[in-house]
Structure formats: C-alpha cells, structure tokens
Write a protein that holds these residues in place. Structure first.
Motif, short mmCIF file in Angstrom:
data_model
loop_
_atom_site.label_atom_id
_atom_site.label_comp_id
_atom_site.label_asym_id
_atom_site.label_seq_id
_atom_site.Cartn_x
_atom_site.Cartn_y
_atom_site.Cartn_z
N HIS A 60 0.93 -1.11 0.12
CA HIS A 60 0.07 0.10 -0.06
C HIS A 60 0.77 1.20 0.00
N PRO A 61 0.48 2.17 -0.95
CA PRO A 61 1.56 3.13 -1.05
C PRO A 61 1.65 4.10 0.23
N ALA A 62 0.65 4.24 0.94
CA ALA A 62 0.62 5.06 2.09
C ALA A 62 1.37 4.70 3.09
N PHE A 63 1.75 3.27 3.22
CA PHE A 63 2.68 2.76 4.41
C PHE A 63 4.04 2.24 3.69
N VAL A 64 4.41 2.68 2.70
CA VAL A 64 5.83 2.46 1.98
C VAL A 64 6.75 3.34 2.37
N GLU A 65 7.76 2.95 3.26
CA GLU A 65 8.80 3.91 3.65
C GLU A 65 10.18 3.89 2.75
N TYR A 66 10.42 2.57 2.27
CA TYR A 66 11.37 2.36 1.32
C TYR A 66 11.11 1.66 -0.01
N ARG A 67 11.53 2.36 -1.08
CA ARG A 67 11.18 1.90 -2.26
C ARG A 67 11.90 0.63 -2.64
N VAL A 68 11.37 -0.14 -3.71
CA VAL A 68 11.89 -1.17 -4.13
C VAL A 68 13.41 -0.92 -4.60
N ARG A 136 5.01 -8.76 -0.03
CA ARG A 136 4.17 -8.13 -0.96
C ARG A 136 4.98 -7.61 -2.30
N ILE A 137 6.45 -8.02 -2.26
CA ILE A 137 7.11 -7.45 -3.32
C ILE A 137 7.45 -8.64 -4.22
N ILE A 138 7.12 -8.77 -5.47
CA ILE A 138 7.03 -10.05 -6.18
C ILE A 138 8.20 -10.09 -7.39
N ALA A 139 9.15 -10.74 -7.53
CA ALA A 139 10.48 -10.81 -8.33
C ALA A 139 9.95 -11.59 -9.66
N ASP A 140 10.29 -10.90 -10.65
CA ASP A 140 9.82 -11.35 -11.93
C ASP A 140 11.30 -12.15 -12.51
N HIS A 141 11.26 -13.30 -12.21
CA HIS A 141 12.69 -14.19 -12.58
C HIS A 141 12.94 -14.24 -13.91
N GLU A 142 12.18 -13.98 -14.88
CA GLU A 142 12.39 -14.14 -16.31
C GLU A 142 13.04 -12.85 -16.54
N ALA A 143 12.51 -11.87 -15.86
CA ALA A 143 13.02 -10.26 -16.41
C ALA A 143 14.34 -10.28 -15.77
N LEU A 144 14.70 -10.56 -14.70
CA LEU A 144 16.04 -10.78 -14.10
C LEU A 144 17.10 -11.60 -15.03
N ALA A 145 16.66 -12.45 -15.32
CA ALA A 145 17.50 -13.51 -16.05
C ALA A 145 17.95 -12.73 -17.21
N THR A 146 17.10 -12.15 -17.99
CA THR A 146 17.21 -11.39 -19.29
C THR A 146 18.14 -10.08 -19.24
N LEU A 147 17.90 -9.62 -17.93
CA LEU A 147 18.71 -8.28 -17.64
C LEU A 147 20.21 -8.20 -17.57
N PHE A 148 20.78 -9.53 -17.36
CA PHE A 148 22.05 -9.79 -17.24
C PHE A 148 22.72 -9.70 -18.77
#
Length: 454
Positions: A60-68, A136-148
């Motif tokens: 929830h944006p109202a309770f987020v202190e540290y961005r991803v 509540r933070i979900i990693a996209d493993h396909e995108a991470l593998a592609t990034l390198f």
C-alpha cells in the motif's frame, strides 16, 4: 567470573610512556568511503534502477517507507562491501556513506532510519510467486535473467564479430534442510549445483539448480535463451559455446549444430577412444622415455559413439606421457579442420576456459553467492542474483575506471579491500556533503584516476 569493562573506552598496553585508549566516538564516520565510486558506476549503467524494475510492488503506497529501488541498491552495495548477512544492515542502516550511495540520508518519518533493516530486506528476498500477508514484493525471475544479458550487450558500442560463452557448474554446499536438498556423489555432500555462463568477465547467467539433475542437459535451456536474446540484437555474431565434458550431451550439441552455434566441449575418455590413438600414444611414450621429459602429441579425427550420439563429430585428442603416466584428453567440436590445428585448438582455445573458474570463485568467495540459506529455491535464486549484481558492478568499475592501474586484473575481493574500504568522516552542511578520507590512504592514485574516468 564476569569481566567488567567500560562500554565507552578500551584500554591497551602503554606505548612510549603514554596510555593507549580506544573509543567509538568518532561521530559520523564510515569504513566504506570508496563505495562512492561504485555508485558512480551504478548511476552510469542505471543498473539498480533496471534491477528494481524487475520487481512488482503490491504494498500500500501510504505505508511504504523504502522503495524497491532503495532496497535493491542497499542490498547490492552491502554485498559489494562484504556484508553478506542481512543482520549487518541493522547497523548499516545508520551508516552515512551507505545512505549517500543509496540515495537516502534520512528517513521520511520521525521513527524511521535512513535505510532498511534486516526484516524489511528479508521480506524482499523472500519474494514468492504471489503476494501474501508477509511479502508483497514479487520478483519477475524471467526479467532478471534477461537483464544480465541485456547489460552485457549494452556495454558494447558495436556488435563483436565473435563471442565465446563459457558454461560451468559448481557445488554450493547445503548445511540445512533447504528445498531441493540432494546429495551429489562427486562432491560428497548435500548441495545445490548452480550453473554459470560467462563471456570473458561478463556474467550472463547464474541459475540455481538442484544436485540431482544433469547440468549438461539443464544447460540447454539457458544457452538457448541467451543465444536467442543476443542474436535478436546481433544477428550476425558468431557464437562459440565452451565447457567441460559434463556438457558433451547429444541434445545440446545437436541444438548448437542446428542453430549455427559452434561448440567446444571436453569429452570423457573410454576404451574405444584410447584404442583410436594407440599408435600416437606409443610414439609419445617412446619420446618421453628417450628424453626423460614430458611429451605430448595431438590428433584430429571424425568420431561417433555406439549409442548416445546421432551424428559424427570432430574429436581432437591430446596424448601425453609424464613421469611414466598417461594423461590423455579429448575434446569434441564443430570448428573445422582448416580453422585451427589440433594443438592450438586444445592448448589455446579449450584450456582458456579454465579462467572462468576464477570468476566463479570471485562470485562465491568474494561476493557470497553460496550463501543460499533460505528455505525455498526461489528465495535462494534471488540471493544468487543479488551476488551476481554485485559482481557486475565491481567488474564494471574495474573495466571502466581501473585500466592500467595496479587493480586492472585484481579480484573483486582485492578491489574491495584496497579501494572501497576507506575510513571516512562525513560532514553535512546546507550546500555540501563532504567525505574526509585519510591523507595516508595508499591507493589515492587509483581513486583519483577512477574518479576522473567515471
């Protein structure tokens, strides 16, 4: 009997007639002043920002202190500086230099530190496939593998004529009851079997595998993904895949041949292969016996197995006798006879793959990629990628800023110890943030040159 000590001062034996007292009262200081150079590299590549874009934030944006992005950068910088444990961040969250490189000098709320603590970072690493109450933070493993792979291509101004992909697996020992825990007979303990793919010192893939699966067969999926991604931007580049005998599998070699990808793999010796080079072996043995020194000879021939291969392939043999013992080796390749003679192919091209093992050691020993102590494979894979990200930043720093210096060929651990670990006093004013470093720092020349180049 309990020892009583002062929390404020530590007495040491007198020296030159003077008391020696140590105190932790230096004020706003850090032991990691050199990491500001890593931040410069990160900013120029946009790496942490692109890495963070591979996560989906359902908080929830109202309770987020540290961005991803804040969390990702903090974790990667911590690994680059040698802090492999999340518990370290309960102290690092107050470090002024860590706050500076992470883009947060203070919290936005009165009761929040500038940086996240271990619990918040743990929820990031425990990213599952679906959001739940605790993560509540979900990693996209396909995108991470592609990034390198994308980052590797971005660092080239033009497409190279040819690249070599080195592939290898290594053991990652397991001490608990992690998901996928299995015993490996060769290594003799329970472990994971992560698969690495490098192009020179560029890390293209780090995939966590269980030890009960054949890495040679598993490698096909990663190699196919990387080759397709590279050729989508560089359609004419020639690609050579290089690995040891564990990757000489017919499925992988057939795919390479069908997709115009060259390969050079080790080949395990057997009775039929030894019989095929019997005459060469005898000549080399006689030469070694006559001269009293090691002798070797090379041969090249077409070969097919009885059952496992579907087509004939070129095999290069090295026959060597040393101290009365036989040291014969074989490799299989698609490289044609006219392209390189057998000796050059083995000694100069195939044996060069051994340097990849040094890169894996850096990832494991310097950047803690074997710290896979989470329960799930998915969380451990994310930990592996965080270590890979720290490796990417440190090698980029070396490539962009440390050429022709004493750190030009240094390992990540040496770069950290000599260039990043600088005692630094931080002074904040309205207009400036001043980092005061020791005037006796031994690598001032390297620091100044890196700053100028970045």
């Amino acid at each position: 009997m309990q020892t009583e000590c002062s929390a404020g001062a530590y007495e040491f034996p007198a020296s030159y007639g003077r008391r020696v007292v140590a105190r932790f009262d230096g004020g706003r200081m850090s032991s990691d002043g050199g990491v500001i150079l890593v931040k410069q590299v990160d900013d120029s590549l946009g790496f942490s920002r692109r890495f963070a874009a591979c996560f989906r934030d359902e908080r929830h944006p109202a309770f987020v202190e540290y961005r991803v992005e804040d969390l990702v950068r903090q974790r990667i910088m911590g690994l680059a500086l040698g802090y492999e444990d999340l518990n370290d961040h309960d102290a690092l969250r107050h470090d002024p230099v860590m706050g500076l490189v992470s883009g947060r000098l203070s919290g936005s709320r009165a009761n929040c530190a500038a940086l996240a603590g271990k619990s918040t970072l743990n929820r990031l690493e425990r990213s599952g496939q679906q959001a739940d109450r605790y993560c509540r933070i979900i990693a996209d493993h396909e995108a991470l593998a592609t990034l390198f792979v994308t980052l590797f291509m971005d660092q080239h101004e033009r497409a190279p004529a040819r690249i070599v992909l080195d592939v290898d697996a290594t053991d990652d020992r397991i001490h608990g009851h992690q998901e996928g825990r299995a015993f490996h007979g060769y290594y003799g303990h329970n472990c994971y079997l992560p698969l690495y793919i490098f192009c020179g010192d560029h890390l293209l893939s780090a995939t966590l595998r269980t030890a009960d699966r054949d890495p040679g067969k598993e490698a096909l999926a990663d190699i196919r993904r990387i080759v397709e991604q590279i050729r989508s931007r560089w359609p004419r580049v020639r690609i050579l895949v290089r690995g040891d005998s564990g990757f000489a599998r017919d499925s992988l070699m057939t795919w390479c041949e069908d997709n115009h990808v060259d390969f050079l793999f080790g080949l395990a010796g057997n009775t039929r292969l030894y019989d095929r080079i019997a005459s060469l072996s005898a000549e080399v043995r006689d030469e070694a016996a006559t001269t009293g020194k090691a002798a070797r000879g090379f041969a090249s021939f077409d070969w097919i197995t009885k059952d496992s291969w579907t087509r004939r392939r070129r095999v290069v043999a090295k026959a060597e006798w040393r101290h009365g013992n036989r040291y014969h080796r074989f490799i299989v390749t698609t490289l044609p006879q006219g392209m390189s003679d057998p000796r050059h192919l083995y000694e100069q091209i195939y044996c060069a793959r051994g340097d990849m093992e040094n890169r894996i050691k850096e990832c494991q020993m310097d950047l803690f990629s074997d710290r896979t102590s989470s329960h799930t494979i998915r969380a451990n894979q994310l930990r592996l990628w965080f270590s890979a990200a720290a490796y990417v930043l440190l090698t980029a720093l070396q490539r962009l800023a440390l050429g022709q210096t004493s750190l030009e060929t240094a390992t990540c651990g040496t770069i950290r110890a000599r260039l990043l670990k600088i005692a630094t006093r931080v002074t904040l004013s309205v207009r400036r943030i001043v980092l005061s470093m020791p005037d006796m720092f031994p690598c001032q020349h390297e620091f100044a040159l890196a700053h100028a180049r970045l």
